[in-house]
Design an enzyme around this catalytic site. Structure first.
Site, PDB file in Angstrom:
ATOM      1  N   ASP A 167       0.875  -1.164   0.000  1.00  0.00           N
ATOM      2  CA  ASP A 167       0.000   0.000   0.000  1.00  0.00           C
ATOM      3  C   ASP A 167       0.911   1.212   0.000  1.00  0.00           C
ATOM      4  O   ASP A 167       1.814   1.325   0.827  1.00  0.00           O
ATOM      5  CB  ASP A 167      -0.942   0.036   1.199  1.00  0.00           C
ATOM      6  N   SER A 168       0.685   2.075  -0.973  1.00  0.00           N
ATOM      7  CA  SER A 168       1.645   3.149  -1.154  1.00  0.00           C
ATOM      8  C   SER A 168       0.951   4.413  -1.586  1.00  0.00           C
ATOM      9  O   SER A 168      -0.235   4.405  -1.912  1.00  0.00           O
ATOM     10  CB  SER A 168       2.692   2.720  -2.181  1.00  0.00           C
ATOM     11  N   GLY A 176       1.400   5.987 -12.143  1.00  0.00           N
ATOM     12  CA  GLY A 176       0.843   6.894 -11.127  1.00  0.00           C
ATOM     13  C   GLY A 176       1.429   8.298 -11.195  1.00  0.00           C
ATOM     14  O   GLY A 176       1.416   8.938 -12.250  1.00  0.00           O
TER      15      GLY A 176
END
Ligand code: IMP
Length: 202
Positions: A77-78, A159
């Protein structure tokens, strides 16, 4: 901290449906000769990320995948934390891109929210959770510090990479060779900790 559990299995499932993330984790796991599949490839359900921290959400994803696949699962999770935005988008980094995962729009939102600031320090965070089917978890958190840069540049990575310039460099993560990003990224930092704790002989 108690004794770390070592990873001795031959197979691992990456608890993610994000192809960019799965590709990077696959590359990072390559030296360990482990058979890697992903929750996306296996069509496993995506749990809701209801945690309040990166670690909480990594645990939710890894436990859900380990439980349905009955294999050890690794979740990441980032997100990107911008100092002048009080750490936003943070754990909401994926959600800022909306259901269509439109990161052009998410980057635009960040640009508008930070328009009054000349320099914007930011950092990426990566929480990794390795969870076994019996529920045992090992957690790690990694960071990379840098600053935002406009307009977005580069087409590597995924992203928010096109707007992030790590400290000491001029190129964005999206302009760098992927190997260069892997050598310094938040994911590499967390990954090095995971490897040192769980993938080395005691
Ligand atoms: P998660 O799947 O909820 O952990 O969402 C993480 C989101 O943070 C991703 O969709 C990206 O928007 C952002 N993110 C995480 N790591 C990176 C990276 O290495 N580069 C660029 N964006 C990232």
């Amino acid at each position: 901290m108690g004794e770390r559990r070592h990873f001795t299995e031959k197979q691992i499932v990456i608890a993610s449906h994000n192809p960019g993330k799965v590709r990077e984790i696959r590359e990072l796991l390559a030296p360990f000769g482990v058979n890697v599949s992903s929750a996306g490839d296996m069509d496993l359900p995506e749990p809701e990320e209801t945690g309040e921290t990166f670690i909480d959400n990594a645990i939710i994803k890894a436990s859900a995948t380990a439980s349905v696949s009955q294999l050890p699962a690794l979740a990441d999770d980032s997100g990107l934390c911008v100092d002048v935005l009080g750490g936003a988008p943070g754990i909401f980094s994926a959600r800022w891109a909306g259901p269509d995962k439109n990161f052009g729009m998410a980057m635009q939102k960040i640009m508008e929210a930070t328009a009054d600031f000349e320099t914007c320090k930011a950092h990426f965070v990566c929480a990794l959770c390795l969870c076994w089917p019996d529920g045992h978890v090992e957690n790690f958190e990694g960071y990379v510090h840098g600053a935002l840069s406009w307009p977005p540049r580069g087409d590597q990575g995924f992203g928010y990479d096109p707007i992030f310039v790590p400290d000491g460099y001029d190129e964005t993560f999206a302009e760098m060779d992927p190997a260069q990003k892997h050598a310094m990224s938040h994911r590499a930092d967390a990954f090095n900790q995971l490897v040192a704790a769980c993938f080395q002989p005691s």
